[in-house]
Design a protein around this motif. Sequence first.
Motif, mmCIF file in Angstrom:
data_model
loop_
_atom_site.group_PDB
_atom_site.id
_atom_site.type_symbol
_atom_site.label_atom_id
_atom_site.label_comp_id
_atom_site.label_asym_id
_atom_site.label_seq_id
_atom_site.Cartn_x
_atom_site.Cartn_y
_atom_site.Cartn_z
ATOM 1 N N LYS A 174 0.815 -1.218 0.000
ATOM 2 C CA LYS A 174 0.000 0.000 0.000
ATOM 3 C C LYS A 174 0.851 1.272 0.000
ATOM 4 C CE LYS A 174 -4.018 -2.153 0.533
ATOM 5 N NZ LYS A 174 -5.081 -2.091 -0.489
ATOM 6 N N ALA A 175 2.163 1.116 0.182
ATOM 7 C CA ALA A 175 3.041 2.274 0.379
ATOM 8 C C ALA A 175 3.874 2.573 -0.864
ATOM 9 C CB ALA A 175 3.965 2.024 1.567
ATOM 10 N N ASN A 176 4.313 3.819 -0.950
ATOM 11 C CA ASN A 176 5.225 4.249 -2.003
ATOM 12 C C ASN A 176 6.652 4.070 -1.494
ATOM 13 O OD1 ASN A 176 6.392 5.420 -4.246
ATOM 14 N ND2 ASN A 176 5.956 7.515 -3.598
ATOM 15 N N LEU A 177 7.295 2.989 -1.892
ATOM 16 C CA LEU A 177 8.599 2.615 -1.345
ATOM 17 C C LEU A 177 9.709 2.861 -2.351
ATOM 18 C CD1 LEU A 177 7.667 -0.888 0.167
ATOM 19 C CD2 LEU A 177 7.645 1.315 1.341
ATOM 20 N N PRO A 178 10.905 3.273 -1.892
ATOM 21 C CA PRO A 178 12.074 3.323 -2.779
ATOM 22 C C PRO A 178 12.416 1.918 -3.269
ATOM 23 C CG PRO A 178 12.495 4.463 -0.696
ATOM 24 C CD PRO A 178 11.211 3.713 -0.532
ATOM 25 N N ALA A 179 13.075 1.827 -4.400
ATOM 26 C CA ALA A 179 13.364 0.523 -5.010
ATOM 27 C C ALA A 179 14.166 -0.388 -4.091
ATOM 28 C CB ALA A 179 14.095 0.729 -6.331
ATOM 29 N N ASP A 180 15.173 0.181 -3.385
ATOM 30 C CA ASP A 180 16.010 -0.666 -2.535
ATOM 31 C C ASP A 180 15.247 -1.203 -1.333
ATOM 32 O OD1 ASP A 180 15.908 1.951 -1.516
ATOM 33 O OD2 ASP A 180 17.787 1.710 -0.414
ATOM 34 N N ILE A 181 14.232 -0.475 -0.881
ATOM 35 C CA ILE A 181 13.413 -0.946 0.239
ATOM 36 C C ILE A 181 12.353 -1.934 -0.257
ATOM 37 C CG2 ILE A 181 11.877 -0.230 2.108
ATOM 38 C CD1 ILE A 181 14.852 0.671 2.338
ATOM 39 N N LYS A 182 11.842 -1.696 -1.441
ATOM 40 C CA LYS A 182 10.841 -2.597 -2.019
ATOM 41 C C LYS A 182 11.400 -4.011 -2.191
ATOM 42 C CE LYS A 182 7.058 -1.840 -5.217
ATOM 43 N NZ LYS A 182 6.528 -0.958 -6.282
ATOM 44 N N ALA A 183 12.705 -4.101 -2.397
ATOM 45 C CA ALA A 183 13.343 -5.408 -2.591
ATOM 46 C C ALA A 183 13.429 -6.215 -1.304
ATOM 47 C CB ALA A 183 14.739 -5.213 -3.166
ATOM 48 N N ILE A 184 13.275 -5.551 -0.160
ATOM 49 C CA ILE A 184 13.372 -6.237 1.136
ATOM 50 C C ILE A 184 11.960 -6.611 1.578
ATOM 51 C CG2 ILE A 184 14.224 -6.078 3.514
ATOM 52 C CD1 ILE A 184 16.402 -5.886 1.378
ATOM 53 N N LYS A 185 11.579 -7.841 1.315
ATOM 54 C CA LYS A 185 10.205 -8.285 1.566
ATOM 55 C C LYS A 185 9.956 -8.514 3.058
ATOM 56 C CE LYS A 185 9.332 -8.290 -2.847
ATOM 57 N NZ LYS A 185 8.471 -7.243 -3.431
#
Length: 432
Positions: free
Chosen positions: A189-200
Amino acid sequence: MTKNVFVVGLNDYNAERLQRLRGVEDVKFHQLLTPAQVSETEEFDIPAMLEEAEAGLDAFDGTIDAIVGYIDFPVSTMLPLLCKKYGTRNASLESLLKCEHKYWSRKVMAEAIPDHIPKFTAFDPFDDDTLSKIGEADLRFPFFVKPIKSSGSRLGFRIDSPEDFDYATEKLRAEIGQISEPFNFILDKANLPADIKAIKGHYCMAEQVIGGRQCTVEGYVHDGAVVPYGTVDSIRYPQVLSFFYYLYPSTLPDRVQNAMWEITRLIMAHIGYDNAGFNIEFYWDEIQNRIWLLEINTRIAQSHCDLFEMVDGVSHQQVTVDLGLGRKPDMPSGEGPERVAAEFFYRVFFRNATVARAPSRAEIEVAAEQVDGTRITSHVSKNMRLSELPEQDAYSYAVASVWMGANKQSKLLWNYEQVLKKLNYEFSDIEE
Protein backbone atom coordinates in the motif's frame (compact mmCIF):
# COMPACT_ATOMS: atom_id res chain seq x y z
CA MET A 1 -20.95 19.03 20.00
CA THR A 2 -19.90 15.52 20.99
CA LYS A 3 -16.70 14.31 19.32
CA ASN A 4 -16.54 10.63 18.36
CA VAL A 5 -13.20 8.89 18.83
CA PHE A 6 -12.83 5.34 17.52
CA VAL A 7 -10.22 3.25 19.35
CA VAL A 8 -8.94 0.15 17.59
CA GLY A 9 -8.91 -2.83 19.95
CA LEU A 10 -10.41 -0.93 22.89
CA ASN A 11 -10.96 -3.09 26.00
CA ASP A 12 -12.99 -2.42 29.15
CA TYR A 13 -10.03 -1.37 31.29
CA ASN A 14 -8.79 1.19 28.80
CA ALA A 15 -12.32 2.44 28.16
CA GLU A 16 -12.47 3.32 31.86
CA ARG A 17 -8.99 4.86 31.85
CA LEU A 18 -9.79 7.05 28.83
CA GLN A 19 -12.61 8.67 30.80
CA ARG A 20 -9.99 10.00 33.26
CA LEU A 21 -8.14 11.98 30.58
CA ARG A 22 -8.20 15.76 30.44
CA GLY A 23 -10.66 17.53 28.16
CA VAL A 24 -12.78 14.50 27.26
CA GLU A 25 -16.08 15.77 28.69
CA ASP A 26 -17.37 16.21 25.14
CA VAL A 27 -15.74 13.04 23.76
CA LYS A 28 -17.44 9.68 23.21
CA PHE A 29 -15.14 6.67 22.76
CA HIS A 30 -16.14 3.78 20.50
CA GLN A 31 -14.55 0.34 20.12
CA LEU A 32 -13.37 -0.42 16.58
CA LEU A 33 -12.49 -4.12 16.33
CA THR A 34 -12.08 -6.21 19.48
CA PRO A 35 -8.94 -7.01 21.49
CA ALA A 36 -9.40 -10.66 20.46
CA GLN A 37 -9.03 -9.65 16.82
CA VAL A 38 -6.01 -7.36 17.08
CA SER A 39 -3.98 -8.18 20.19
CA GLU A 40 -5.01 -11.49 21.73
CA THR A 41 -4.02 -13.46 18.66
CA GLU A 42 -1.06 -14.14 16.40
CA GLU A 43 -3.19 -14.51 13.27
CA PHE A 44 -3.48 -11.12 11.54
CA ASP A 45 -5.83 -11.07 8.54
CA ILE A 46 -5.38 -7.37 7.87
CA PRO A 47 -7.63 -7.17 4.77
CA ALA A 48 -10.48 -8.76 6.74
CA MET A 49 -9.84 -6.50 9.73
CA LEU A 50 -9.82 -3.39 7.55
CA GLU A 51 -13.00 -4.49 5.82
CA GLU A 52 -14.77 -4.97 9.15
CA ALA A 53 -13.45 -1.69 10.55
CA GLU A 54 -14.57 0.22 7.47
CA ALA A 55 -18.00 -1.39 7.57
CA GLY A 56 -18.40 -0.26 11.18
CA LEU A 57 -17.28 3.28 10.38
CA ASP A 58 -19.48 3.49 7.27
CA ALA A 59 -22.51 2.40 9.27
CA PHE A 60 -21.91 4.95 12.04
CA ASP A 61 -24.55 7.68 12.16
CA GLY A 62 -22.45 10.62 13.30
CA THR A 63 -19.13 12.39 12.80
CA ILE A 64 -15.89 10.44 12.76
CA ASP A 65 -13.57 12.86 14.56
CA ALA A 66 -10.59 10.60 15.30
CA ILE A 67 -9.39 7.04 14.75
CA VAL A 68 -6.66 6.08 17.21
CA GLY A 69 -4.85 3.11 18.73
CA TYR A 70 -2.13 2.32 21.23
CA ILE A 71 -1.33 -1.25 20.16
CA ASP A 72 1.63 -2.42 18.06
CA PHE A 73 1.33 -4.39 14.84
CA PRO A 74 -1.12 -4.79 13.17
CA VAL A 75 -3.00 -1.81 14.68
CA SER A 76 -0.16 0.70 14.23
CA THR A 77 0.15 -0.08 10.51
CA MET A 78 -3.63 -0.09 9.89
CA LEU A 79 -4.20 3.37 11.37
CA PRO A 80 -2.64 5.41 8.53
CA LEU A 81 -4.86 3.59 6.01
CA LEU A 82 -8.04 4.13 8.03
CA CYS A 83 -7.21 7.74 8.91
CA LYS A 84 -6.45 8.63 5.30
CA LYS A 85 -9.73 7.14 4.09
CA TYR A 86 -11.86 8.91 6.71
CA GLY A 87 -9.95 12.19 6.79
CA THR A 88 -8.69 12.05 10.38
CA ARG A 89 -5.22 12.98 11.59
CA ASN A 90 -2.32 10.55 11.75
CA ALA A 91 1.20 10.09 10.45
CA SER A 92 1.55 9.12 6.78
CA LEU A 93 2.04 5.45 5.95
CA GLU A 94 5.49 6.11 4.47
CA SER A 95 6.74 8.03 7.54
CA LEU A 96 5.39 5.30 9.78
CA LEU A 97 7.17 2.60 7.76
CA LYS A 98 10.43 4.55 8.02
CA CYS A 99 10.15 3.66 11.71
CA GLU A 100 8.54 0.21 11.65
CA HIS A 101 10.38 -1.35 8.68
CA LYS A 102 13.60 -2.07 10.58
CA TYR A 103 15.86 -2.01 7.52
CA TRP A 104 14.38 1.21 6.09
CA SER A 105 14.54 2.70 9.57
CA ARG A 106 18.26 1.96 9.91
CA LYS A 107 18.92 3.39 6.44
CA VAL A 108 17.18 6.63 7.41
CA MET A 109 19.00 6.77 10.74
CA ALA A 110 22.31 6.36 8.92
CA GLU A 111 21.52 9.60 7.09
CA ALA A 112 20.72 11.67 10.18
CA ILE A 113 22.34 10.11 13.27
CA PRO A 114 25.11 7.75 12.01
CA ASP A 115 27.08 7.86 15.27
CA HIS A 116 24.20 6.36 17.24
CA ILE A 117 23.44 3.17 15.29
CA PRO A 118 25.22 -0.20 15.02
CA LYS A 119 26.46 -1.99 11.92
CA PHE A 120 23.51 -3.73 10.25
CA THR A 121 22.39 -5.69 7.22
CA ALA A 122 19.18 -7.30 5.98
CA PHE A 123 19.08 -11.02 5.18
CA ASP A 124 16.72 -13.67 3.86
CA PRO A 125 16.34 -16.45 6.49
CA PHE A 126 15.41 -18.90 3.71
CA ASP A 127 18.77 -18.39 1.99
CA ASP A 128 21.12 -21.25 2.97
CA ASP A 129 24.17 -19.02 2.35
CA THR A 130 22.96 -16.26 4.69
CA LEU A 131 25.64 -16.60 7.38
CA SER A 132 28.51 -15.98 4.96
CA LYS A 133 26.67 -12.98 3.50
CA ILE A 134 26.27 -11.51 6.99
CA GLY A 135 30.03 -11.89 7.41
CA GLU A 136 30.57 -10.04 4.14
CA ALA A 137 28.62 -7.13 5.69
CA ASP A 138 31.39 -6.90 8.33
CA LEU A 139 29.28 -8.42 11.11
CA ARG A 140 31.05 -10.93 13.35
CA PHE A 141 29.90 -12.97 16.35
CA PRO A 142 28.21 -11.92 18.50
CA PHE A 143 25.38 -10.21 16.67
CA PHE A 144 21.63 -9.93 17.06
CA VAL A 145 18.90 -11.00 14.63
CA LYS A 146 15.22 -10.03 14.42
CA PRO A 147 12.49 -9.71 11.76
CA ILE A 148 12.34 -6.47 9.78
CA LYS A 149 8.90 -6.13 11.33
CA SER A 150 8.61 -7.36 14.87
CA SER A 151 6.54 -6.60 17.93
CA GLY A 152 7.89 -6.77 21.43
CA SER A 153 10.95 -9.03 21.53
CA ARG A 154 9.34 -11.78 19.47
CA LEU A 155 11.73 -13.79 17.27
CA GLY A 156 14.74 -11.82 18.46
CA PHE A 157 17.93 -13.81 19.12
CA ARG A 158 21.49 -13.13 20.23
CA ILE A 159 23.87 -15.09 17.99
CA ASP A 160 27.18 -16.19 19.52
CA SER A 161 27.94 -19.16 17.27
CA PRO A 162 26.88 -20.90 14.03
CA GLU A 163 24.75 -23.24 16.16
CA ASP A 164 22.88 -20.25 17.60
CA PHE A 165 22.27 -18.99 14.07
CA ASP A 166 20.97 -22.39 12.95
CA TYR A 167 18.53 -22.45 15.86
CA ALA A 168 17.36 -18.89 15.16
CA THR A 169 16.96 -19.62 11.44
CA GLU A 170 14.86 -22.69 12.19
CA LYS A 171 12.53 -20.63 14.43
CA LEU A 172 12.37 -17.74 11.94
CA ARG A 173 11.52 -20.01 9.03
CA ALA A 174 8.78 -21.71 11.03
CA GLU A 175 7.11 -18.62 12.45
CA ILE A 176 7.93 -15.52 10.45
CA GLY A 177 5.03 -16.03 8.05
CA GLN A 178 2.65 -14.90 10.80
CA ILE A 179 4.28 -11.46 10.55
CA SER A 180 5.57 -11.32 6.98
CA GLU A 181 2.31 -12.04 5.13
CA PRO A 182 0.26 -9.29 6.80
CA PHE A 183 3.23 -6.90 6.69
CA ASN A 184 3.63 -7.48 2.94
CA PHE A 185 0.00 -6.41 2.54
CA ILE A 186 0.86 -3.10 4.24
CA LEU A 187 4.07 -2.65 2.20
CA ASP A 188 2.08 -3.04 -1.02
CA LYS A 189 0.00 0.00 0.00
CA ALA A 190 3.04 2.27 0.38
CA ASN A 191 5.22 4.25 -2.00
CA LEU A 192 8.60 2.61 -1.35
CA PRO A 193 12.07 3.32 -2.78
CA ALA A 194 13.36 0.52 -5.01
CA ASP A 195 16.01 -0.67 -2.54
CA ILE A 196 13.41 -0.95 0.24
CA LYS A 197 10.84 -2.60 -2.02
CA ALA A 198 13.34 -5.41 -2.59
CA ILE A 199 13.37 -6.24 1.14
CA LYS A 200 10.21 -8.29 1.57
CA GLY A 201 8.28 -8.84 4.80
CA HIS A 202 9.98 -12.17 5.55
CA TYR A 203 13.45 -10.61 5.60
CA CYS A 204 15.33 -10.16 8.85
CA MET A 205 17.95 -7.87 10.32
CA ALA A 206 21.41 -8.74 11.62
CA GLU A 207 22.93 -6.06 13.82
CA GLN A 208 26.06 -5.51 15.82
CA VAL A 209 25.37 -6.18 19.51
CA ILE A 210 24.84 -2.97 21.43
CA GLY A 211 24.16 -2.61 25.12
CA GLY A 212 24.24 -0.60 28.28
CA ARG A 213 21.44 0.84 30.35
CA GLN A 214 18.27 0.61 28.32
CA CYS A 215 15.41 3.09 28.32
CA THR A 216 12.48 4.34 26.25
CA VAL A 217 11.83 7.97 25.35
CA GLU A 218 8.11 8.67 24.92
CA GLY A 219 7.20 11.55 22.62
CA TYR A 220 4.90 12.97 19.98
CA VAL A 221 4.97 15.22 16.93
CA HIS A 222 2.32 17.97 16.61
CA ASP A 223 2.28 20.10 13.46
CA GLY A 224 5.99 19.41 12.91
CA ALA A 225 7.13 20.04 16.50
CA VAL A 226 8.84 17.00 18.04
CA VAL A 227 8.11 16.85 21.79
CA PRO A 228 9.70 14.21 24.07
CA TYR A 229 7.85 14.13 27.42
CA GLY A 230 9.22 11.24 29.48
CA THR A 231 11.95 8.61 29.78
CA VAL A 232 11.24 5.12 31.17
CA ASP A 233 14.01 2.72 32.23
CA SER A 234 13.86 -0.86 30.88
CA ILE A 235 15.54 -3.10 33.44
CA ARG A 236 16.37 -6.71 32.55
CA TYR A 237 16.75 -9.84 34.63
CA PRO A 238 20.45 -10.51 35.40
CA GLN A 239 22.37 -12.31 32.63
CA VAL A 240 19.37 -12.67 30.28
CA LEU A 241 17.62 -10.58 27.61
CA SER A 242 14.17 -10.66 29.24
CA PHE A 243 12.73 -7.53 30.87
CA PHE A 244 12.24 -7.52 34.65
CA TYR A 245 10.50 -4.15 34.99
CA TYR A 246 9.89 -0.74 33.46
CA LEU A 247 10.64 2.19 35.80
CA TYR A 248 9.39 5.77 35.51
CA PRO A 249 10.88 8.31 35.78
CA SER A 250 14.28 7.25 34.50
CA THR A 251 17.30 7.15 36.79
CA LEU A 252 19.73 8.01 33.98
CA PRO A 253 21.78 11.21 34.41
CA ASP A 254 20.00 14.34 33.15
CA ARG A 255 22.76 15.01 30.62
CA VAL A 256 22.20 11.56 29.07
CA GLN A 257 18.44 11.97 28.94
CA ASN A 258 18.83 15.43 27.40
CA ALA A 259 21.14 14.01 24.72
CA MET A 260 18.63 11.26 23.95
CA TRP A 261 15.86 13.83 23.64
CA GLU A 262 17.95 15.83 21.18
CA ILE A 263 18.64 12.71 19.09
CA THR A 264 14.91 12.03 19.20
CA ARG A 265 14.13 15.49 17.81
CA LEU A 266 16.70 15.06 15.02
CA ILE A 267 15.57 11.66 13.77
CA MET A 268 11.80 12.22 13.98
CA ALA A 269 12.09 15.54 12.13
CA HIS A 270 14.30 13.88 9.50
CA ILE A 271 11.74 11.10 8.99
CA GLY A 272 8.90 13.59 8.58
CA TYR A 273 6.69 11.79 11.07
CA ASP A 274 3.85 14.08 12.21
CA ASN A 275 0.62 14.29 14.23
CA ALA A 276 1.10 11.03 16.14
CA GLY A 277 2.78 9.62 19.24
CA PHE A 278 5.87 7.42 19.25
CA ASN A 279 8.54 5.99 21.49
CA ILE A 280 12.23 5.33 20.90
CA GLU A 281 14.29 2.67 22.65
CA PHE A 282 17.86 3.68 23.54
CA TYR A 283 20.94 2.25 25.24
CA TRP A 284 23.48 4.29 27.16
CA ASP A 285 26.88 2.56 27.23
CA GLU A 286 28.38 4.01 30.41
CA ILE A 287 31.89 2.71 29.68
CA GLN A 288 32.17 4.39 26.29
CA ASN A 289 29.70 7.15 27.20
CA ARG A 290 27.91 6.37 23.95
CA ILE A 291 24.20 6.51 23.15
CA TRP A 292 22.76 3.86 20.83
CA LEU A 293 19.31 4.03 19.22
CA LEU A 294 17.73 0.58 19.20
CA GLU A 295 14.38 1.14 17.45
CA ILE A 296 11.41 3.46 16.94
CA ASN A 297 7.83 2.41 17.75
CA THR A 298 4.95 4.31 16.18
CA ARG A 299 2.60 4.45 19.15
CA ILE A 300 2.70 5.16 22.85
CA ALA A 301 3.75 2.21 25.00
CA GLN A 302 0.59 0.78 26.52
CA SER A 303 2.69 -0.75 29.30
CA HIS A 304 3.63 2.76 30.41
CA CYS A 305 0.07 4.15 30.69
CA ASP A 306 -0.32 3.33 34.38
CA LEU A 307 3.18 4.62 35.12
CA PHE A 308 2.41 8.06 33.69
CA GLU A 309 -0.94 8.13 35.45
CA MET A 310 0.66 7.32 38.82
CA VAL A 311 3.51 9.83 38.50
CA ASP A 312 2.17 12.58 36.22
CA GLY A 313 -1.54 12.37 36.98
CA VAL A 314 -2.88 11.08 33.65
CA SER A 315 -2.21 8.20 31.27
CA HIS A 316 -0.24 9.24 28.22
CA GLN A 317 -3.17 8.06 26.14
CA GLN A 318 -3.82 11.79 26.55
CA VAL A 319 -1.28 12.26 23.76
CA THR A 320 -2.97 9.76 21.44
CA VAL A 321 -6.46 11.21 21.88
CA ASP A 322 -5.44 14.88 21.68
CA LEU A 323 -3.39 14.33 18.53
CA GLY A 324 -6.19 12.33 16.92
CA LEU A 325 -8.51 15.28 17.53
CA GLY A 326 -5.98 17.77 16.16
CA ARG A 327 -5.17 19.28 19.55
CA LYS A 328 -1.80 19.94 21.14
CA PRO A 329 -1.47 17.28 23.87
CA ASP A 330 -2.35 18.46 27.38
CA MET A 331 0.14 16.16 29.11
CA PRO A 332 0.91 17.13 32.75
CA SER A 333 4.14 16.38 34.64
CA GLY A 334 4.58 15.34 38.28
CA GLU A 335 0.92 15.77 39.23
CA GLY A 336 0.26 12.13 40.21
CA PRO A 337 0.17 10.57 43.69
CA GLU A 338 3.48 8.65 43.35
CA ARG A 339 7.09 9.71 42.81
CA VAL A 340 8.07 6.50 40.98
CA ALA A 341 6.11 3.71 39.28
CA ALA A 342 6.87 0.42 37.57
CA GLU A 343 5.47 -2.48 35.61
CA PHE A 344 7.02 -5.77 36.77
CA PHE A 345 7.05 -8.91 34.63
CA TYR A 346 6.66 -12.16 36.57
CA ARG A 347 8.51 -14.60 34.29
CA VAL A 348 9.40 -18.26 34.09
CA PHE A 349 12.45 -19.35 32.13
CA PHE A 350 11.27 -22.57 30.50
CA ARG A 351 11.41 -23.65 26.88
CA ASN A 352 7.79 -24.69 27.43
CA ALA A 353 5.49 -26.00 30.18
CA THR A 354 1.86 -26.60 31.11
CA VAL A 355 0.20 -24.32 33.67
CA ALA A 356 -0.80 -26.74 36.45
CA ARG A 357 -2.14 -23.97 38.68
CA ALA A 358 -2.85 -20.26 38.23
CA PRO A 359 -4.12 -17.89 40.95
CA SER A 360 -7.86 -17.29 41.01
CA ARG A 361 -9.38 -13.83 40.56
CA ALA A 362 -9.90 -13.68 44.33
CA GLU A 363 -6.25 -14.59 44.97
CA ILE A 364 -5.10 -11.92 42.52
CA GLU A 365 -7.25 -9.36 44.34
CA VAL A 366 -5.70 -10.39 47.68
CA ALA A 367 -2.20 -10.04 46.19
CA ALA A 368 -3.02 -6.58 44.82
CA GLU A 369 -4.34 -5.50 48.22
CA GLN A 370 -0.85 -5.92 49.70
CA VAL A 371 0.08 -2.50 48.30
CA ASP A 372 -2.43 0.30 47.62
CA GLY A 373 -2.86 1.17 43.95
CA THR A 374 -1.46 -2.12 42.64
CA ARG A 375 -2.91 -3.64 39.46
CA ILE A 376 -2.19 -7.24 38.43
CA THR A 377 -2.95 -8.99 35.16
CA SER A 378 -2.45 -12.75 34.89
CA HIS A 379 -1.74 -13.88 31.33
CA VAL A 380 -2.25 -17.63 31.77
CA SER A 381 -4.93 -20.08 32.87
CA LYS A 382 -4.86 -23.64 34.15
CA ASN A 383 -3.94 -26.35 31.61
CA MET A 384 -2.71 -23.98 28.90
CA ARG A 385 0.73 -24.43 27.36
CA LEU A 386 3.07 -21.47 27.79
CA SER A 387 3.80 -21.60 24.05
CA GLU A 388 0.20 -20.47 23.49
CA LEU A 389 1.06 -17.03 24.92
CA PRO A 390 1.36 -14.40 22.17
CA GLU A 391 4.15 -11.82 21.85
CA GLN A 392 6.80 -13.52 24.01
CA ASP A 393 10.58 -13.18 23.77
CA ALA A 394 12.78 -16.13 22.84
CA TYR A 395 14.02 -16.85 26.38
CA SER A 396 11.10 -16.69 28.83
CA TYR A 397 7.36 -16.36 29.34
CA ALA A 398 5.68 -13.47 31.16
CA VAL A 399 2.88 -15.13 33.13
CA ALA A 400 1.75 -11.97 34.93
CA SER A 401 2.27 -8.20 34.95
CA VAL A 402 2.20 -6.08 38.11
CA TRP A 403 1.86 -2.28 38.05
CA MET A 404 2.55 -0.29 41.23
CA GLY A 405 3.88 3.02 42.54
CA ALA A 406 5.92 4.17 45.55
CA ASN A 407 7.90 7.11 46.89
CA LYS A 408 11.28 5.64 45.85
CA GLN A 409 12.72 2.77 43.79
CA SER A 410 13.90 0.64 46.74
CA LYS A 411 10.42 0.72 48.28
CA LEU A 412 8.94 -0.24 44.93
CA LEU A 413 11.09 -3.38 44.75
CA TRP A 414 10.24 -4.33 48.34
CA ASN A 415 6.53 -3.87 47.63
CA TYR A 416 6.77 -6.09 44.57
CA GLU A 417 8.27 -8.90 46.64
CA GLN A 418 5.31 -8.70 49.05
CA VAL A 419 2.84 -8.98 46.19
CA LEU A 420 4.76 -11.82 44.57
CA LYS A 421 4.48 -13.96 47.71
CA LYS A 422 0.72 -14.07 47.20
CA LEU A 423 0.82 -15.19 43.55
CA ASN A 424 0.98 -18.97 43.35
CA TYR A 425 1.70 -20.48 39.94
CA GLU A 426 2.61 -24.12 39.38
CA PHE A 427 3.85 -25.84 36.20
CA SER A 428 4.10 -29.37 34.85
CA ASP A 429 5.52 -31.00 31.70
CA ILE A 430 8.41 -28.56 31.95
CA GLU A 431 10.85 -28.38 29.05
CA GLU A 432 14.06 -26.80 30.33
